[in-house]
Write a protein that holds these residues in place. Structure first.
Motif, mmCIF file in Angstrom:
data_model
loop_
_atom_site.group_PDB
_atom_site.id
_atom_site.type_symbol
_atom_site.label_atom_id
_atom_site.label_comp_id
_atom_site.label_asym_id
_atom_site.label_seq_id
_atom_site.Cartn_x
_atom_site.Cartn_y
_atom_site.Cartn_z
ATOM 1 N N PHE A 8 0.862 -1.187 0.000
ATOM 2 C CA PHE A 8 0.000 0.000 0.000
ATOM 3 C C PHE A 8 0.892 1.227 0.000
ATOM 4 C CE2 PHE A 8 -2.490 -3.427 1.515
ATOM 5 C CZ PHE A 8 -3.773 -3.202 1.041
ATOM 6 N N VAL A 9 0.531 2.180 -0.831
ATOM 7 C CA VAL A 9 1.330 3.394 -0.952
ATOM 8 C C VAL A 9 0.396 4.579 -0.742
ATOM 9 C CG1 VAL A 9 2.808 4.745 -2.476
ATOM 10 C CG2 VAL A 9 2.831 2.240 -2.635
ATOM 11 N N GLY A 10 0.701 5.393 0.263
ATOM 12 C CA GLY A 10 -0.139 6.573 0.512
ATOM 13 C C GLY A 10 -0.177 6.916 1.987
ATOM 14 N N PRO A 11 -1.152 7.745 2.367
ATOM 15 C CA PRO A 11 -1.225 8.199 3.761
ATOM 16 C C PRO A 11 -1.688 7.089 4.717
ATOM 17 C CG PRO A 11 -2.470 9.640 2.272
ATOM 18 C CD PRO A 11 -2.141 8.415 1.509
ATOM 19 N N MET A 12 -1.094 7.036 5.882
ATOM 20 C CA MET A 12 -1.471 6.035 6.895
ATOM 21 C C MET A 12 -1.441 6.677 8.278
ATOM 22 S SD MET A 12 0.644 2.786 5.401
ATOM 23 C CE MET A 12 0.719 2.674 3.587
ATOM 24 N N ILE A 13 -2.330 6.196 9.136
ATOM 25 C CA ILE A 13 -2.422 6.734 10.497
ATOM 26 C C ILE A 13 -2.615 5.558 11.450
ATOM 27 C CG2 ILE A 13 -3.757 8.225 12.060
ATOM 28 C CD1 ILE A 13 -4.656 9.772 9.511
ATOM 29 N N HIS A 14 -1.825 5.514 12.504
ATOM 30 C CA HIS A 14 -2.023 4.469 13.527
ATOM 31 C C HIS A 14 -1.513 4.968 14.872
ATOM 32 C CE1 HIS A 14 2.216 2.438 13.010
ATOM 33 N NE2 HIS A 14 2.281 3.734 12.892
ATOM 34 N N LEU A 74 -5.069 4.914 5.163
ATOM 35 C CA LEU A 74 -5.147 3.578 5.753
ATOM 36 C C LEU A 74 -5.078 3.686 7.268
ATOM 37 C CD1 LEU A 74 -5.065 0.688 4.388
ATOM 38 C CD2 LEU A 74 -2.620 0.683 4.883
ATOM 39 N N ILE A 75 -5.969 2.970 7.960
ATOM 40 C CA ILE A 75 -5.910 2.878 9.429
ATOM 41 C C ILE A 75 -6.018 1.404 9.831
ATOM 42 C CG2 ILE A 75 -6.899 5.182 9.856
ATOM 43 C CD1 ILE A 75 -9.599 3.765 10.437
ATOM 44 N N PRO A 76 -5.603 1.051 11.045
ATOM 45 C CA PRO A 76 -5.778 -0.334 11.495
ATOM 46 C C PRO A 76 -7.260 -0.666 11.643
ATOM 47 C CG PRO A 76 -4.235 0.863 12.916
ATOM 48 C CD PRO A 76 -4.921 1.889 12.055
ATOM 49 N N GLY A 77 -7.602 -1.947 11.537
ATOM 50 C CA GLY A 77 -8.987 -2.372 11.749
ATOM 51 C C GLY A 77 -9.423 -2.093 13.180
ATOM 52 N N PHE A 78 -10.737 -1.969 13.361
ATOM 53 C CA PHE A 78 -11.282 -1.691 14.690
ATOM 54 C C PHE A 78 -11.453 -2.993 15.482
ATOM 55 C CE2 PHE A 78 -13.479 1.969 12.350
ATOM 56 C CZ PHE A 78 -12.507 2.885 12.728
ATOM 57 N N VAL A 79 -11.318 -2.864 16.799
ATOM 58 C CA VAL A 79 -11.490 -4.007 17.701
ATOM 59 C C VAL A 79 -12.690 -3.729 18.604
ATOM 60 C CG1 VAL A 79 -10.419 -5.404 19.519
ATOM 61 C CG2 VAL A 79 -8.995 -4.424 17.686
ATOM 62 N N ASP A 80 -13.672 -4.618 18.561
ATOM 63 C CA ASP A 80 -14.844 -4.505 19.447
ATOM 64 C C ASP A 80 -14.634 -5.504 20.582
ATOM 65 O OD1 ASP A 80 -17.245 -4.310 20.718
ATOM 66 O OD2 ASP A 80 -18.488 -4.658 18.934
ATOM 67 N N THR A 81 -14.310 -5.007 21.766
ATOM 68 C CA THR A 81 -13.925 -5.896 22.869
ATOM 69 C C THR A 81 -15.129 -6.498 23.596
ATOM 70 O OG1 THR A 81 -13.842 -4.048 24.431
ATOM 71 C CG2 THR A 81 -11.797 -4.608 23.293
ATOM 72 N N HIS A 82 -16.325 -6.049 23.249
ATOM 73 C CA HIS A 82 -17.486 -6.588 23.970
ATOM 74 C C HIS A 82 -18.761 -6.431 23.155
ATOM 75 C CE1 HIS A 82 -19.898 -7.733 27.479
ATOM 76 N NE2 HIS A 82 -20.737 -6.791 27.112
ATOM 77 N N ASN A 83 -19.277 -7.547 22.687
ATOM 78 C CA ASN A 83 -20.603 -7.488 22.081
ATOM 79 C C ASN A 83 -21.280 -8.846 22.179
ATOM 80 O OD1 ASN A 83 -20.426 -9.137 19.699
ATOM 81 N ND2 ASN A 83 -19.070 -7.581 18.848
ATOM 82 N N HIS A 84 -22.573 -8.830 21.937
ATOM 83 C CA HIS A 84 -23.404 -10.039 22.078
ATOM 84 C C HIS A 84 -23.976 -10.375 20.711
ATOM 85 C CE1 HIS A 84 -23.569 -9.919 26.577
ATOM 86 N NE2 HIS A 84 -23.306 -8.635 26.357
ATOM 87 N N ALA A 85 -23.408 -11.384 20.073
ATOM 88 C CA ALA A 85 -23.881 -11.736 18.732
ATOM 89 C C ALA A 85 -25.381 -12.059 18.701
ATOM 90 C CB ALA A 85 -23.058 -12.894 18.174
ATOM 91 N N PRO A 86 -25.942 -12.791 19.690
ATOM 92 C CA PRO A 86 -27.367 -13.109 19.584
ATOM 93 C C PRO A 86 -28.288 -11.903 19.788
ATOM 94 C CG PRO A 86 -26.415 -14.124 21.558
ATOM 95 C CD PRO A 86 -25.287 -13.492 20.811
ATOM 96 N N GLN A 87 -27.714 -10.768 20.136
ATOM 97 C CA GLN A 87 -28.550 -9.566 20.290
ATOM 98 C C GLN A 87 -28.577 -8.717 19.012
ATOM 99 O OE1 GLN A 87 -27.360 -7.541 23.940
ATOM 100 N NE2 GLN A 87 -27.420 -9.447 25.095
ATOM 101 N N TRP A 88 -28.005 -9.270 17.955
ATOM 102 C CA TRP A 88 -27.939 -8.523 16.688
ATOM 103 C C TRP A 88 -29.318 -8.059 16.233
ATOM 104 C CZ3 TRP A 88 -24.505 -6.007 13.974
ATOM 105 C CH2 TRP A 88 -24.712 -5.760 12.612
#
Ligand code: ZN
Length: 453
Positions: A8-14, A74-88
């Motif tokens: 990847f070539v271009g702007p990145m932020i992390h 480009l940014i790093p992927g997001f991390v969701d540290t807490h969720n309930h899949a059956p509550q979708w």
């Protein structure tokens, strides 16, 4: 799964740390066929990208080169540290209710439906897809109590390419007859089965792992907590998650059920469930003693500012500034469906609002969180909470390439604040964090594999 090598070539932020963000207008990032970041060059003229790749022993003819377009970064992927899949399928329902009433009226009847494997497959498929579309490359999921549905969720994460912790939820009491484990033995047996199944899918735990998931002490007999503590001790690769000091109603009920413990910290520690692998959701009401224990034991906090202010009982704002000051690991959770939004961008903004409330409550002592800090919580901070800090969270060489291409101009602008000609990359980034949404997430990658776009 092997992917073609790419650059990847271009702007990145992390984020480099809680207080330090790196803004790179002219970067080059190389990813090998295993999806690992092999180089990050910080100052490369895009016209010389091919030469730079040659110098890295990355033959340009064998590499797919992605030149980021105008307004993209480009940014790093997001991390969701807490969720309930059956509550979708229940997100947004029951706002303003107290936690135990909300569980009884809205959540348990809904989660009970995952007894039906076909229903589970349909909703979980939509859930995993929906999170990936919102740039959540890693999620720590509570499943329902059901073994089959939980296995389905793990399989879908692997198939769709989402990095995930997936847990069969343990509940043996204080839940309706129609929605609780048949017995302590059954609860633990199903958990072991799910652990074995997830290991059979992904033996090294590269993408998907089982996470031990006692819902909270209220719904678990002491024998279940003890049994899960034993499983944790015998399986040092398994993370652990539970709800912790979420709301006054929940804390009072816990004290009544376990009067021998002076705090939830003592309770969960007694059963062997607190340590570096523990993900503690909420932590809204923390004594000095409990913060000391959580820090000393190396637990991580999943801060869920949306649900804390809309479901649970009271306007709760966890002391995140104090956690950071003490060096406690903190990440963000959508906690959807308690939280009405499954967007980490929304959680970032709400974390700022919650922190401003804390600033007032602490008479100015706990300063509100900055854009850089909430971005850290949503990426590197969350990775650390999930025990993946050495693997994901930023663009450090050697980590897996979990990333998002953000678009901000032309057809990619969506409804975010208009980018103007003289805006710096830093300004565009801030506009995106505060006003962007999934329309700005043009491409999403997990371990080098495209999962959106
Ligand atoms: Zn929760």
């Amino acid at each position: 799964m092997a992917q073609p090598a790419k650059a990847f070539v271009g702007p990145m932020i992390h984020s480099l740390s809680a207080s330090e963000i790196e803004v790179l207008p002219y970067a080059l990032l190389a990813v090998n066929s295993e999806g690992k970041i092999t180089s990050l060059l910080r100052d490369v003229n895009p016209q010389r990208a091919q030469d730079a790749l040659k110098a890295l022993n990355f033959p340009p003819e064998l590499v797919t080169i992605h030149y980021l377009g105008p307004g993209q970064f480009l940014i790093p992927g997001f991390v969701d540290t807490h969720n309930h899949a059956p509550q979708w399928a229940q997100r947004g329902l029951g706002q303003g209710m107290h936690i135990l009433d909300w569980l009884d009226a809205i959540t348990f009847p809904n989660e009970a439906r995952f007894h039906d494997p076909e229903y589970a497959r349909r909703i979980y498929s939509s859930c995993v897809d929906g999170f990936l579309r919102q740039g959540i490359t890693t999620a720590s999921y509570y499943g329902s109590i059901h073994g089959e549905a939980t296995k389905t969720l793990a399989r879908l994460c692997l198939e769709e390419g989402q990095r995930a912790l997936v847990g069969k939820c343990n509940m043996t009491r204080n839940a309706p007859e129609y929605y609780r484990d048949a017995s302590v033995e059954d609860s633990l047996r199903l958990t072991e089965e799910c652990i074995d199944y997830v290991r059979s899918l992904d033996p090294a735990g590269n993408l998907v792992r089982h996470v031990l998931t006692p819902r909270f002490a209220i719904s678990c007999d002491a024998e279940v907590l003890r049994g899960l503590g034993d499983i944790a001790r015998n399986n040092p690769d398994l993370p652990i998650q539970t709800h912790f000091n979420e709301a006054e109603q929940e804390m009072k009920a816990t004290r009544e059920l376990f009067p021998q413990f002076a705090s939830e910290a003592d309770l969960y520690e007694h059963f062997g469930l607190l340590g570096e692998r523990s993900i503690l959701a909420h932590c809204c009401h923390m004594t000095d003693y409990e913060m000391e224990r959580v820090k000393a034991l190396g637990c991580g906090v999943a801060h869920c500012p949306i649900s804390n202010m809309t479901v649970g009982g009271g306007f709760m704002a966890a002391p995140v500034r104090e956690f950071l000051r003490r060096g406690i690991k903190v990440g963000l959770g959508t906690d959807s469906g308690g939280g009405f939004s499954s967007s980490i961008l929304d959680a970032m903004r709400q974390a700022m609002i919650a922190s401003y409330a804390r600033e007032v409550m602490s008479k100015g002592q706990d300063k509100g969180l900055s854009v850089d800090e909430v971005f850290y919580l949503a990426t590197l901070g969350g990775a650390q909470v999930c025990g993946l800090g050495d693997r994901i969270g930023n663009f450090e060489v050697g980590k897996d390439f979990d990333a998002i291409v953000v678009g901000t101009q032309g057809s990619e602008q969506g409804i975010m604040t208009v980018v103007e000609e003289n805006d710096s990359l830093r300004t565009v980034f801030e506009k995106f964090i505060m006003t962007g949404d999934d329309r700005n997430l043009i491409k999403v990658y997990v371990q080098g594999r495209p999962v959106k776009g």
